[in-house]
Enzyme design. Structure first.
Site, PDB file in Angstrom:
ATOM      1  N   GLU A 297       0.821  -1.219   0.000  1.00 36.50           N
ATOM      2  CA  GLU A 297       0.000   0.000   0.000  1.00 36.50           C
ATOM      3  C   GLU A 297       0.854   1.268   0.000  1.00 36.50           C
ATOM      4  OE1 GLU A 297      -2.685  -0.657   3.352  1.00 36.50           O
ATOM      5  OE2 GLU A 297      -4.090  -1.657   2.012  1.00 36.50           O
ATOM      6  N   ARG A 342      -6.053 -10.556  -5.827  1.00 41.79           N
ATOM      7  CA  ARG A 342      -5.357  -9.997  -4.655  1.00 41.79           C
ATOM      8  C   ARG A 342      -5.140 -11.038  -3.562  1.00 41.79           C
ATOM      9  NH1 ARG A 342      -7.569  -4.906  -0.977  1.00 41.79           N
ATOM     10  NH2 ARG A 342      -6.636  -5.620   0.961  1.00 41.79           N
ATOM     11  N   ASP A 371      -8.510  -9.024   3.971  1.00 41.06           N
ATOM     12  CA  ASP A 371      -8.278  -7.916   4.903  1.00 41.06           C
ATOM     13  C   ASP A 371      -9.336  -7.835   5.996  1.00 41.06           C
ATOM     14  OD1 ASP A 371      -7.268  -5.707   6.108  1.00 41.06           O
ATOM     15  OD2 ASP A 371      -7.846  -4.283   4.558  1.00 41.06           O
ATOM     16  N   GLU A 393      -1.843 -12.264  12.789  1.00 43.55           N
ATOM     17  CA  GLU A 393      -2.328 -10.910  13.074  1.00 43.55           C
ATOM     18  C   GLU A 393      -3.853 -10.887  13.032  1.00 43.55           C
ATOM     19  OE1 GLU A 393      -0.423  -7.512  11.010  1.00 43.55           O
ATOM     20  OE2 GLU A 393      -2.420  -6.645  10.764  1.00 43.55           O
ATOM     21  N   GLU A 399     -12.654  -2.615  11.999  1.00 41.91           N
ATOM     22  CA  GLU A 399     -12.635  -1.795  10.778  1.00 41.91           C
ATOM     23  C   GLU A 399     -13.789  -2.127   9.832  1.00 41.91           C
ATOM     24  OE1 GLU A 399      -8.913  -2.001   8.701  1.00 41.91           O
ATOM     25  OE2 GLU A 399      -9.703  -0.946   6.934  1.00 41.91           O
ATOM     26  N   HIS A 527     -15.714  -7.415   1.109  1.00 38.69           N
ATOM     27  CA  HIS A 527     -15.231  -6.142   0.568  1.00 38.69           C
ATOM     28  C   HIS A 527     -16.316  -5.359  -0.151  1.00 38.69           C
ATOM     29  CE1 HIS A 527     -12.284  -3.177  -0.586  1.00 38.69           C
ATOM     30  NE2 HIS A 527     -11.309  -3.896  -0.068  1.00 38.69           N
TER      31      HIS A 527
HETATM   32  C1  BDP Z   1      -6.145  -2.170   6.077  1.00 34.07           C
HETATM   33  C2  BDP Z   1      -6.441  -0.803   6.586  1.00 34.07           C
HETATM   34  C3  BDP Z   1      -5.274   0.149   6.506  1.00 34.07           C
HETATM   35  C4  BDP Z   1      -4.040  -0.525   7.056  1.00 34.07           C
HETATM   36  C5  BDP Z   1      -3.784  -1.820   6.330  1.00 34.07           C
HETATM   37  C6  BDP Z   1      -2.638  -2.625   6.902  1.00 34.07           C
HETATM   38  O1  BDP Z   1      -7.516  -0.284   5.838  1.00 34.07           O
HETATM   39  O2  BDP Z   1      -5.608   1.314   7.216  1.00 34.07           O
HETATM   40  O3  BDP Z   1      -2.929   0.291   6.946  1.00 34.07           O
HETATM   41  O4  BDP Z   1      -4.906  -2.647   6.441  1.00 34.07           O
HETATM   42  O5  BDP Z   1      -2.931  -3.559   7.641  1.00 34.07           O
HETATM   43  O6  BDP Z   1      -7.072  -3.012   6.693  1.00 34.07           O
HETATM   44  O7  BDP Z   1      -1.482  -2.365   6.614  1.00 34.07           O
END
Ligand code: BDP
Length: 709
Positions: A297, A342, A371, A393, A399, A527
């Site tokens: 990211e 992904r 995620d 993790e 979120e 998602h």
């Molecule tokens: C996502 C989040 C983002 C985090 C990313 C991460 O939207 O804010 O930075 O994961 O885990 O879930 O690096």
């Protein structure tokens, strides 16, 4: 303050004895599960008092260390609160090491009358004794018989960490409970008493480390100005066995080191990190190590210099090894330019590196391959990486599950992960065993949870979200505990042991997560949350990076819905063991709660219920709404049993959650109906608004969203 508190508790105890108080003072939730309010039932209170006149702490050193002092304080305050009498606490040198306990395990033993009665708390170190003390208090709070204790308990995982996604400006990424509790500006002089209460809370559930800073890291935390403050926090936490860790920004040698490169193989970069790490250990001698998010990211990483993840991780590992530190290297990687699904990209990048990481590296992997969705299958790397230590993790902060507005007790979700069978070494090769070292014998074992706390007086925003912090610690210590057991423990410790209240609360907690799945992401949908802040529905989100849009995942069209991840599709199934690929790939046997994760199916596909897929999806959204209404009603019935301030707070959130569930149902069904072109089945309430209405909603300044900050 402790004295004042004690006086208040003793007063409260006498009032309770006279039957005068139930809620003499409004409870603001600050004390978490460590309330130590008087045990209401006279017989039980007397029984606990009789079991703990004397407490003997046995450690190899037998010294009055800060940890032993903290242990004594906790026991004396705790029991004087619970039973109105202060136990005598003695410290004794134990003969030799108790082999059954390891470094952190404890033994609780009721002592015979001939030995002077009371209870012995034994450990091979002071922090182990502290864990034993908290366990004893928990048993007293939850109504266990303390008269005949014979308990040995050891953690299954060595490093049990909170990950704080806290920025230095105190904004918490994906934080919904206020700002970061780390007051960098006031440190190191003013040390908010909250730091100690934070460490107490962590130690009480067995957590032994805190990563203080966001994975989207700021190199500044590695400068002396911040390191001095990090050292102050470490000092506050140390008596409670909580070690500090930091996130390391890969490009720090350029940003704060004056170098023109951060290439992990460049000798100047290596020397810079060696010296930086040595400096950190001068400030914090028991520093735990780094978490690194690299080439993910937009974060910098070794690939910027043509190197791979192992080159990057091993750079830190070599610098940390002489000091006993570790590096947790995140596997949350996926690239916008990569055409590959992904959910396959982490396996694609990390599998070729299996065996290339140094022993003090643990690859940190989110529970699922996408995620932190309300439900996903486990991450395939847990089954496939053979020669690499893996950190699991989990995300405590919600979120994608309604932030701190919605109730979602996450232990049932985490249990699904721990118990998922990878088949890596035949049946029974669970994710739990893959990460606790029993499957492959890795000595470095880590579980990390993205924290849900902030400056809100009650720490977590939603008062019941405290249960998620609690559950994370308990499962990190022992992932074989049942979700229901944890919910019940937490309810008793937090709201008292009245049986009907405990039963009702436990039930509310345990049901809550599946309800969120049903009204938001049923049948393996994923998602489809709103863009950016991820609160509420957004199945229509398009534009920008394809892997950040919703249709990339739901694939809805007039032909059907769902992601085809079988051999005809992205073949993500191939990343799992053949047994699982066969199971999940077979429509007859694929669990319905993962159906649309793995399969693209026509709207008239007939589900196990005999209904068409369209009808089944619509009815499941409705079911989520109905269940949410019942959950709110069950909570409302608890009014007489719950402190009024907390009751009102949760009730308001529950009311909103019911409305949000309706919103989710209506928005998603109207959106998907454009493609299915079918009517809503009988039993589904008609939506109140048009699709355009839902699509036009644009929430701004939603807490925790980095884009709006
Ligand atoms: C996502 C989040 C983002 C985090 C990313 C991460 O939207 O804010 O930075 O994961 O885990 O879930 O690096």
């Amino acid at each position: 303050m402790p004295n004042l508190r004690r006086r208040f508790l003793i007063a409260a105890l006498s009032l309770t004895a006279l039957g005068l108080v139930r809620h003499a003072v409004a409870d603001d939730g600050y004390r978490l599960w460590l309330r130590y309010d008087p045990i209401v039932d006279d017989t039980r209170r007397e029984a606990v008092a009789a079991a703990v006149p004397v407490l003997v702490l046995t450690t190899p050193s037998g010294t009055e260390s800060p940890t032993i002092e903290a242990t004594r304080r906790e026991l004396q305050e705790g029991f004087s609160g619970l039973v109105g009498r202060v136990p005598e606490v003695r410290v004794r040198v134990g003969a030799g090491v108790d082999e059954a306990l390891g470094d952190e395990g404890y033994r609780l033993t009721s002592r015979g009358v001939a030995d002077g009665g009371g209870i012995e708390i034994r450990g091979n170190g002071d922090v182990a004794v502290l864990y034993g003390a908290f366990a004893l208090l928990r048993r007293a709070q939850t109504g266990e018989d303390l008269a005949r204790l014979q308990v040995v308990d050891t953690p299954r995982v060595g490093r049990r960490l909170l990950n704080h996604w806290d920025n230095l400006n105190r904004f918490v990424e994906r934080g919904y409970a206020g700002f970061s509790i780390w007051e960098w500006f006031n440190l190191p002089d003013f040390r908010n008493p909250r730091y100690r209460d934070y460490a107490r809370a962590c130690a009480s559930i067995g957590l032994n480390g805190a990563v203080l800073t966001n994975v989207n890291a700021d190199a500044l935390v590695l400068t002396p100005y911040y390191l001095e403050r990090v050292a102050a926090l470490a000092e506050e936490f140390r008596p409670y066995g909580v070690r500090v860790y930091l996130t390391a920004r890969f490009s720090a040698p350029k940003e704060i080191g004056g170098l023109d490169t951060a290439d992990p193989l460049d000798p100047r970069v290596i020397a810079w990190w060696d010296e930086k790490v040595a400096e950190i250990y001068r400030w914090v001698p028991d520093f735990g190590g780094f978490v690194v998010k690299a080439n993910s990211e937009g974060q910098p990483g070794p690939q910027d210099f043509g190197r791979n993840h192992a080159d990057g991780a091993n750079l830190f590992a070599r610098a940390l090894a002489p000091h006993g530190g570790i590096v947790m290297w995140r596997a949350f990687v996926y690239q916008p330019e990569n055409e590959m699904d992904r959910v396959r990209q982490a396996s694609f990048e990390f599998m070729p590196l299996d065996g290339a990481f140094l022993p003090n590296v643990s690859v940190q992997i989110k529970n699922g391959p996408l995620d932190f969705m309300p439900r996903e299958p486990f991450h395939p790397l847990f089954g496939s990486l053979q020669h690499t230590s893996m950190t699991l993790e989990l995300q405590i902060t919600q979120e994608y599950l309604g932030h701190s507005t919605h109730l979602a007790f996450l232990a049932p979700m985490w249990k699904e992960v721990f118990e998922a069978d990878t088949f890596a070494r035949g049946p029974g090769s669970t994710v739990g065993k893959a990460i606790d070292g029993t499957l492959r014998g890795h000595p470095l074992t880590v579980v990390a949870g993205v924290s849900n706390i902030g400056t809100d007086r009650n720490w977590t925003g939603h008062p019941l979200a405290q249960a998620n912090w609690y559950a994370f610690g308990r499962l990190a210590w022992d992932h074989t505990l049942e979700a229901e057991t944890i919910a019940e423990e937490w309810s008793r410790m937090t709201f008292g042991s009245e049986p009907a209240t405990v039963a009702a609360l436990t039930d509310i907690l345990v049901r809550s997560r599946e309800i969120v799945v049903n009204y938001s992401n049923p049948y393996g949908l994923h998602h489809i949350q709103a863009r950016g802040h991820h609160f509420g529905p957004g199945p229509w989100v398009t534009g920008g990076r394809p892997d950040w849009t919703a249709p990339y995942y739901h694939q809805a069209s007039e032909f059907g819905i769902g992601a085809n991840r079988g051999p005809e599709g992205s073949n993500a199934l191939a990343d799992y063991a053949p047994e699982l690929a066969a199971l999940w790939g077979d429509l007859e046997r694929c669990p319905e709660n993962l159906l649309l994760w793995f399969h693209h199916l026509p709207w008239d596909y007939v589900t196990k219920s005999g209904r068409t897929l369209w009808d089944a999806i619509a009815l499941r959204y409705q079911q989520g709404v109905d269940e949410m209404r019942r959950l709110a009603a069950d909570w409302a019935a608890l009014e007489p049993a719950i402190d009024p301030e907390i009751f009102a707070n949760v009730s308001a959130r529950m009311g909103r959650q019911v409305n949000d569930a309706i919103h989710w149902r209506d928005a998603c069904l109207l959106y998907f109906q454009q493609f299915s072109k079918r009517p809503l089945p009988e039993g589904v309430e008609p939506p109140a608004h048009s699709l355009e209405h839902y699509m036009s909603i644009n929430l701004r300044y939603v807490p925790g969203h980095p884009g709006d900050y």
